[in-house]
Every structure is written in structure tokens, then in C-alpha cells.
Design a protein around this motif. Sequence first.
Motif, short mmCIF file in Angstrom:
data_model
loop_
_atom_site.label_atom_id
_atom_site.label_comp_id
_atom_site.label_asym_id
_atom_site.label_seq_id
_atom_site.Cartn_x
_atom_site.Cartn_y
_atom_site.Cartn_z
N SER A 187 109.66 -15.74 131.35
CA SER A 187 109.25 -15.99 132.73
C SER A 187 109.60 -14.77 133.55
O SER A 187 110.47 -13.98 133.15
N PRO A 188 108.95 -14.55 134.69
CA PRO A 188 109.31 -13.41 135.55
C PRO A 188 110.76 -13.52 136.02
O PRO A 188 111.36 -14.60 136.02
N ARG A 189 111.31 -12.39 136.44
CA ARG A 189 112.67 -12.38 136.98
C ARG A 189 112.74 -13.28 138.21
O ARG A 189 111.79 -13.40 138.97
N SER A 205 111.95 -11.23 130.81
CA SER A 205 111.19 -11.34 132.05
C SER A 205 109.93 -10.48 132.05
O SER A 205 109.14 -10.56 132.98
N GLU A 206 109.76 -9.65 131.03
CA GLU A 206 108.57 -8.81 130.95
C GLU A 206 107.69 -9.35 129.82
O GLU A 206 107.84 -8.98 128.66
N ARG A 207 106.78 -10.24 130.18
CA ARG A 207 106.02 -11.02 129.21
C ARG A 207 105.27 -10.15 128.20
O ARG A 207 105.31 -10.41 127.00
N TRP A 264 112.96 -16.48 138.30
CA TRP A 264 112.30 -17.78 138.17
C TRP A 264 113.22 -18.83 137.54
O TRP A 264 112.77 -19.92 137.24
#
Length: 204
Positions: free
Chosen positions: A41-43, A193-195, A45
Amino acid sequence: MNGQTFVFGRPVEGEFFTDREAETVRLKANFQGGVNTFLLSPRRWGKTSLVRKVMGLAQEEDLKVVFVDVFKCKSPMEFSEAVASAVLSQTASRTEEFIENARAFLGRINIGVNLSPDPLSSLDIKLGLTDDKADISNALQIPQKIAGKKNIRIVVCIDEFQQIAKYPEKNIEALLRTHIQKLRNSNFIFAGSERHMMQEMFTS
């Protein structure tokens, strides 16, 4: 809002942790079932808050959950030292046990002293790892060795795992795969966080 406060931008716990009920149940089952898990998930979140909440729910006498943030680690050696140090410290009941296990499984340890009210933080302990592949490999075996010694299972939650893709050296992924394939008493939660980087790491 009935006087309630919503906290955003940092890990939360207790009454400030909201929703994520299905994710909590699923992640706890994975912790207890020995399932390696990828959490994306993004940072900001709530990954860290979710993992820490489930850590508290899943801890049992024969199951120890360890958390390590590798965001600031810039090399395979720093990554391996962070993982090994987290496992050693979070499974030790006292500083002497930490030192004893570090020396037994890694062969050496560098110890300094600093001022801290926390007994496990009062010593500035470095594992003394080098960039040597054997050192890194030994450090990555620490979860399995501690689990075997204590007759428990260990779950290692690695936050910001995508950082390893940024290292100039590219051998850490291969080393991790080698050890994970052999694990019997420990498993991992890989949170990132970096999908696109995480997906590429695990699909290429």
C-alpha cells in the motif's frame, strides 16, 4: 465528529486504530499459520499500524513476532544486520541473552555503552557484520536458529522491503530466497509502499 480524533500520517494503536477488520483477521491467520505474506500500500495508509496491531494479537508462548524497518538500510550488510539485530533483541528477555545468542550464531559482536533507561538499549551493540557473503548469509539464518533454540516459531515483519531493490549489490534477493525455501520454524511478512518495485521483485 462527536469529539473523536482521527490520526493520520503516523502509526497508531488502541482507540485510534479503526476499520481494517478483515485485514486484521487475515493477517493474524497468516501469522499463526506460517504463511509468508506480501503487504502492499502507499506510505501513510496504515501498513505499520496494521502489522503492529496484529503483532499484539498473534503473540503466543510459542510464537514470537518481530518487527524491523529497513527504510534507512543502504546495503545488503545493513539490511542483514537490521534483521538479525531485531530478531536477537526482540526474542531476548535480557541483554545477556542477546549477547550470548549473537556470539553463538555470528561469532563476534562489538559492544559500547550509552545512557538509556531501557536495559536492552543501554548498550550500543553492533553485530560487526562485513560485506562478506558468508556474514550476510549467517545473519539471515538468525530467525531459524533462534526459533530452533527456543522451540518456537518466529514471524519477521520487514517494513519498506522494496528498499533492497535499490542496493547497488543485487545478491540479497537470491540469498533471501535460498533461506526462505529452507525455513521450517520462521516466516516473513514483506511490507512495501512502492507497488511497482515490490511487484517486479516478486514476479520477475
